[in-house]
Design a protein around this motif. Sequence first.
Motif, PDB file in Angstrom:
ATOM      1  N   ILE A 378       1.324 -18.641 -12.707  1.00 19.02           N
ATOM      2  CA  ILE A 378       1.717 -17.581 -11.746  1.00 19.02           C
ATOM      3  C   ILE A 378       2.617 -17.865 -10.901  1.00 19.02           C
ATOM      4  O   ILE A 378       2.534 -19.097 -10.411  1.00 19.02           O
ATOM      5  CB  ILE A 378       0.366 -17.067 -11.089  1.00 19.02           C
ATOM      6  CG1 ILE A 378       0.581 -15.763 -10.147  1.00 19.02           C
ATOM      7  CG2 ILE A 378      -0.277 -17.978 -10.295  1.00 19.02           C
ATOM      8  CD1 ILE A 378       1.137 -14.412 -10.974  1.00 19.02           C
ATOM      9  N   CYS A 379       3.592 -16.985 -10.693  1.00 16.27           N
ATOM     10  CA  CYS A 379       4.630 -17.277  -9.489  1.00 16.27           C
ATOM     11  C   CYS A 379       4.675 -16.059  -8.908  1.00 16.27           C
ATOM     12  O   CYS A 379       5.210 -14.701  -9.464  1.00 16.27           O
ATOM     13  CB  CYS A 379       5.876 -17.832 -10.144  1.00 16.27           C
ATOM     14  SG  CYS A 379       7.205 -17.867  -8.970  1.00 16.27           S
ATOM     15  N   ILE A 380       4.743 -15.973  -7.549  1.00 17.48           N
ATOM     16  CA  ILE A 380       4.992 -14.864  -6.723  1.00 17.48           C
ATOM     17  C   ILE A 380       6.246 -15.020  -6.062  1.00 17.48           C
ATOM     18  O   ILE A 380       6.437 -15.950  -5.247  1.00 17.48           O
ATOM     19  CB  ILE A 380       3.738 -14.654  -5.833  1.00 17.48           C
ATOM     20  CG1 ILE A 380       2.508 -14.468  -6.378  1.00 17.48           C
ATOM     21  CG2 ILE A 380       4.098 -13.431  -4.717  1.00 17.48           C
ATOM     22  CD1 ILE A 380       2.447 -13.254  -7.061  1.00 17.48           C
ATOM     23  N   ILE A 381       6.982 -13.812  -6.069  1.00 13.40           N
ATOM     24  CA  ILE A 381       8.413 -13.758  -5.384  1.00 13.40           C
ATOM     25  C   ILE A 381       8.724 -12.616  -4.730  1.00 13.40           C
ATOM     26  O   ILE A 381       8.024 -11.766  -4.923  1.00 13.40           O
ATOM     27  CB  ILE A 381       9.651 -14.065  -6.418  1.00 13.40           C
ATOM     28  CG1 ILE A 381       9.515 -12.932  -7.703  1.00 13.40           C
ATOM     29  CG2 ILE A 381       9.509 -15.490  -6.940  1.00 13.40           C
ATOM     30  CD1 ILE A 381      10.634 -13.118  -8.569  1.00 13.40           C
ATOM     31  N   GLY A 382       9.616 -12.440  -3.870  1.00  8.26           N
ATOM     32  CA  GLY A 382      10.033 -11.135  -3.562  1.00  8.26           C
ATOM     33  C   GLY A 382      11.448 -10.553  -4.059  1.00  8.26           C
ATOM     34  O   GLY A 382      12.263 -11.363  -3.907  1.00  8.26           O
ATOM     35  N   VAL A 383      11.308  -9.606  -4.509  1.00  7.32           N
ATOM     36  CA  VAL A 383      12.435  -8.838  -5.026  1.00  7.32           C
ATOM     37  C   VAL A 383      13.029  -7.684  -4.285  1.00  7.32           C
ATOM     38  O   VAL A 383      12.270  -6.826  -3.638  1.00  7.32           O
ATOM     39  CB  VAL A 383      12.057  -8.105  -6.517  1.00  7.32           C
ATOM     40  CG1 VAL A 383      13.449  -7.420  -7.290  1.00  7.32           C
ATOM     41  CG2 VAL A 383      11.739  -9.459  -7.326  1.00  7.32           C
ATOM     42  N   GLU A 384      14.205  -7.563  -3.835  1.00  9.93           N
ATOM     43  CA  GLU A 384      15.172  -6.640  -3.126  1.00  9.93           C
ATOM     44  C   GLU A 384      14.503  -5.349  -3.441  1.00  9.93           C
ATOM     45  O   GLU A 384      14.483  -4.881  -4.601  1.00  9.93           O
ATOM     46  CB  GLU A 384      16.372  -6.683  -3.090  1.00  9.93           C
ATOM     47  CG  GLU A 384      17.132  -8.050  -2.792  1.00  9.93           C
ATOM     48  CD  GLU A 384      18.772  -8.113  -2.435  1.00  9.93           C
ATOM     49  OE1 GLU A 384      19.282  -6.938  -2.484  1.00  9.93           O
ATOM     50  OE2 GLU A 384      19.313  -9.017  -2.253  1.00  9.93           O
ATOM     51  N   ASP A 385      14.119  -4.474  -2.240  1.00 10.54           N
ATOM     52  CA  ASP A 385      13.639  -2.969  -2.640  1.00 10.54           C
ATOM     53  C   ASP A 385      14.134  -2.112  -1.435  1.00 10.54           C
ATOM     54  O   ASP A 385      13.668  -2.870  -0.241  1.00 10.54           O
ATOM     55  CB  ASP A 385      12.036  -3.257  -2.832  1.00 10.54           C
ATOM     56  CG  ASP A 385      11.476  -1.924  -2.958  1.00 10.54           C
ATOM     57  OD1 ASP A 385      11.288  -1.849  -4.062  1.00 10.54           O
ATOM     58  OD2 ASP A 385      11.326  -1.047  -2.037  1.00 10.54           O
ATOM     59  N   ALA A 394       4.802 -10.317  -9.169  1.00  9.28           N
ATOM     60  CA  ALA A 394       3.936 -11.323  -9.759  1.00  9.28           C
ATOM     61  C   ALA A 394       4.660 -11.484 -11.247  1.00  9.28           C
ATOM     62  O   ALA A 394       4.777 -10.517 -11.988  1.00  9.28           O
ATOM     63  CB  ALA A 394       2.433 -10.895  -9.800  1.00  9.28           C
ATOM     64  N   VAL A 395       5.039 -12.745 -11.328  1.00  7.89           N
ATOM     65  CA  VAL A 395       5.574 -13.154 -12.687  1.00  7.89           C
ATOM     66  C   VAL A 395       4.636 -14.223 -13.392  1.00  7.89           C
ATOM     67  O   VAL A 395       4.303 -15.117 -12.637  1.00  7.89           O
ATOM     68  CB  VAL A 395       6.934 -13.834 -12.644  1.00  7.89           C
ATOM     69  CG1 VAL A 395       7.530 -14.126 -13.964  1.00  7.89           C
ATOM     70  CG2 VAL A 395       7.802 -12.938 -12.075  1.00  7.89           C
ATOM     71  N   TYR A 396       3.979 -13.585 -14.217  1.00  6.90           N
ATOM     72  CA  TYR A 396       2.868 -14.521 -14.884  1.00  6.90           C
ATOM     73  C   TYR A 396       2.672 -14.942 -16.170  1.00  6.90           C
ATOM     74  O   TYR A 396       3.254 -14.376 -17.051  1.00  6.90           O
ATOM     75  CB  TYR A 396       1.521 -13.924 -14.430  1.00  6.90           C
ATOM     76  CG  TYR A 396       1.277 -12.673 -14.964  1.00  6.90           C
ATOM     77  CD1 TYR A 396       0.452 -12.268 -15.911  1.00  6.90           C
ATOM     78  CD2 TYR A 396       1.858 -11.513 -14.494  1.00  6.90           C
ATOM     79  CE1 TYR A 396       0.044 -11.087 -16.850  1.00  6.90           C
ATOM     80  CE2 TYR A 396       1.736  -9.996 -15.140  1.00  6.90           C
ATOM     81  CZ  TYR A 396       0.958  -9.968 -16.091  1.00  6.90           C
ATOM     82  OH  TYR A 396       0.689  -8.843 -16.770  1.00  6.90           O
ATOM     83  N   VAL A 397       1.574 -15.580 -16.667  1.00  5.64           N
ATOM     84  CA  VAL A 397       1.509 -15.894 -18.163  1.00  5.64           C
ATOM     85  C   VAL A 397      -0.108 -15.644 -18.513  1.00  5.64           C
ATOM     86  O   VAL A 397      -1.009 -16.155 -17.385  1.00  5.64           O
ATOM     87  CB  VAL A 397       1.672 -17.573 -18.365  1.00  5.64           C
ATOM     88  CG1 VAL A 397       1.325 -17.577 -19.879  1.00  5.64           C
ATOM     89  CG2 VAL A 397       3.086 -17.860 -18.091  1.00  5.64           C
TER      90      VAL A 397
END
Length: 459
Positions: A378-385, A394-397
Motif C-alpha cells: 500500500i502507498c498513500i499519496i496526495g493528488v491535486e484536487d 490509495a495505490v495498493y496491491v
Amino acid sequence: MRQCIDYLTQSRDDWLIGCDRQQLIELTQQLYLEIAQKQTPAKILLLESEPVKFLAGFIAACAAECLVFLGNPHWVEQEKQQVFELVQPDIVLGDRDGEISRNYAANSPATPNSNWIMIPTGGTSGKIRFAIHTWETLTASVTAFRQYFDLQQINSFCTLPLYHVSGLMQFMRSLITGGKLAICQLKQIENQELSKIEPEEFYISLVPTQLQKLLQNPTSTAWLAQFRTVLLGGAPAWQELLETARKNRIKIAITYGMTETASGIAILKPQDFLKGENNSGQPLPHTQITICSDTGEQLAPNQIGNITITSKSLALGYYPEQFKSRDKFQLDDIGYIDQKGHLNIVGRSSRKIITGGENVYPEEIETAIRATNLVKDICIIGVEDSTWGQAVTAVYVKSQPNITPNTIQTAIKDKLSKFKQPKHWISLDTLPRNPQGKLNYSYITQIATNTIKATISTN
C-alpha cells in the motif's frame, strides 16, 4: 590513512566469509600502489558489483587519501551520465568482462578536498546526490554502535549492496572492531544455500522486503531466529510484518538512520521489540535527537514535531558543497520522544498531505490499511484536487482477487477519521520499489494522476 590497509592485513584469517581474504589483500595493495603514483589525490568512481573488487577499490582509495565515490553498478545509462557530469572522475573502477577497468579523465577539475567518502543517496525520485563522509564520521558510527550494544567485536552478515550505506557500514563495523564479515546474496538464502556460520554470533541487516521473503519459508525463518540480532531499516516496516517476526521470535532491532548519518542513529533493542514495542528505540551515544516546533522551540515528551539531530557521524554536506552548519540538522521526518526516551516516527514532512485544510500523514493510513490484511502492499499519496487541494489516494496491491475498494473502506471505517480515508483507490499488480524496498513516489503519483484523470474523462 594507511591504517585502512593495516586493518585489512592485520585482520584474522577467518575474518572474511564467502570471499577470498588473501585475494582481497593482494588486490588492495596492487590498486593502492597504482593510485598512489598519481601526483594529486584522484577522484575515483567505484562501480564494482563483485564484493572483493569493491572492497579492494574502497580500501585502496581511502588509504591513498583520494575522493572516492561509491556507485551503483546497476544505474541505467541516464543515471550514469548524470553522475559522470557531477563527479568528472579521474579513475573509474568497474566490471568489464570480469576485469577491472581503469579510465582516466584528461582534464578533471581540481578537487575541493581529499579523503572524502561520497555515498549515493536518492535516485528513486529525483537526482542522485552524494553525502560527504570521512573515515572519521564512519568510525564514529561504528564506535557508537559498539557502545550501544556493549560489544568488543561486531560480526556482520551482509546481504545488502556494499555501495549502499547499510552494506558499507556492516563492512566497517567488522573491519574496525576485528569481527567477522560474511557476505551472501539473498537468493542464496532463499534457495537454502545457508552460509556455514554460527548465526547467534552475528548481526544481520535486512530491509523489510527481504525480511518478508525470508519469513515466507519455514527453513529460512528458523535460521533467521538464530541470529543475535536482525537489524531492520531502509524503509518503514508494516505492522503485519513485525507481528510475524515477533511471533517467530526473530530478534529484531528496528533502526532509524539514513545515508547522511552513516546508518543508524536510534535503534530499538531486540528485547524491547520482543516485548511488543515497534518504535525506533533510543538514540545512540554519538547522537542527540530533539523534537522541535515549526518555530524551532524544543518540545516536551510525546509532543509531535520536527526531528532535529546533532551527531558525530553526520555527513559534511552534499558533494561538492559542505553544510554551512552541522550543529543542528533538521530532518524531513516528523515524530516524538516518548516517556522512555524512545524515538517514534509519525511520518515525513515532504509526504504530508493537506486535504481540506487538515494535515494527514500517509504512514498512519498505510498502517491502518495493512492491519486489515486486505492488501499485500500500500502507498498513500496526495493528488491535486480542485475541491480538497489534495485528495488522499490509495495505490495498493490486493491480497485476494475478489477484494474491492468498498471491502477495504468498510474495514477502516471506524479506524480513521473521515478526512483521512482515501477518496481514490487504485489497484496495481505491484508497487515500484528499489532494491532497498523504498517506493518510487514520483512514478506512483504519475500513475495515480493519469488514472484519476482518465476515470473523470470517461464519466
